[in-house]
Scaffold this motif. Structure first.
Motif, short mmCIF file in Angstrom:
data_model
loop_
_atom_site.label_atom_id
_atom_site.label_comp_id
_atom_site.label_asym_id
_atom_site.label_seq_id
_atom_site.Cartn_x
_atom_site.Cartn_y
_atom_site.Cartn_z
N THR A 43 0.84 -1.20 0.00
CA THR A 43 0.00 0.00 0.00
C THR A 43 0.87 1.25 0.00
OG1 THR A 43 -0.13 0.20 2.41
CG2 THR A 43 -1.78 -1.20 1.34
N THR A 44 0.25 2.39 -0.17
CA THR A 44 0.98 3.66 -0.14
C THR A 44 0.77 4.39 1.18
OG1 THR A 44 -0.88 4.78 -1.17
CG2 THR A 44 0.84 3.95 -2.64
N LEU A 45 0.37 3.67 2.20
CA LEU A 45 0.12 4.28 3.51
C LEU A 45 1.38 4.89 4.11
CD1 LEU A 45 -2.08 4.69 5.66
CD2 LEU A 45 -1.35 2.55 6.68
N PHE A 46 2.52 4.26 3.91
CA PHE A 46 3.79 4.75 4.42
C PHE A 46 4.64 5.32 3.29
CE2 PHE A 46 2.44 1.51 7.43
CZ PHE A 46 2.53 2.22 8.62
N SER A 47 4.05 6.10 2.44
CA SER A 47 4.78 6.64 1.29
C SER A 47 5.77 7.73 1.67
CB SER A 47 3.79 7.18 0.25
OG SER A 47 3.04 8.24 0.82
N ASN A 48 5.70 8.21 2.92
CA ASN A 48 6.67 9.22 3.34
C ASN A 48 8.04 8.61 3.64
OD1 ASN A 48 5.62 7.87 5.53
ND2 ASN A 48 5.72 9.63 6.90
N TYR A 50 11.38 6.21 2.60
CA TYR A 50 12.06 5.80 1.38
C TYR A 50 11.60 4.41 0.99
CZ TYR A 50 15.27 9.69 2.07
OH TYR A 50 15.80 10.93 2.23
N ASP A 51 11.54 4.14 -0.30
CA ASP A 51 11.05 2.85 -0.77
C ASP A 51 11.87 1.68 -0.24
OD1 ASP A 51 8.94 3.94 -2.11
OD2 ASP A 51 9.97 3.99 -4.05
N ARG A 54 10.96 0.95 3.33
CA ARG A 54 9.66 0.29 3.40
C ARG A 54 9.77 -1.19 3.05
NH1 ARG A 54 6.24 3.15 -0.60
NH2 ARG A 54 5.48 1.05 -0.85
N TYR A 55 10.50 -1.49 1.99
CA TYR A 55 10.63 -2.89 1.57
C TYR A 55 11.40 -3.72 2.59
CZ TYR A 55 8.94 -1.24 -2.93
OH TYR A 55 8.19 -0.69 -3.93
#
Length: 77
Positions: A43-48, A50-51, A54-55
């Motif tokens: 999801t884009t919930l934690f888009s703030n 860095y990718d 997140r991964y």
């Protein structure tokens, strides 16, 4: 007189334990870890963040959730 350390409940040694609060709490925590992994990865919930962060965090949550699930499954037997 023979002393047996650690054998306090010999009567219940062969019986299966009922589902206790520890097992229910463990299942809830596994669901939280896997749900957090899903939110981080898909999801884009934690888009703030860095990718790459997140991964990495998503994979760590997924692996730890699966590990906790395995430990819970083995502990129930």
């Amino acid at each position: 007189m023979e002393e047996k350390y650690g054998h306090y409940n010999e009567d219940n040694a062969g019986k299966k334990k009922p589902l206790g609060m520890n097992i229910v709490f463990g299942m809830i925590m596994i669901a939280i870890y896997l749900g957090m992994s899903y939110l981080l990865l898909f999801t884009t919930l934690f888009s703030n963040l860095y990718d790459i962060v997140r991964y990495i965090m998503g994979v760590v949550f997924a692996v730890y959730g699966l590990f906790r699930g395995y430990r819970l499954f083995v502990g129930i037997k």
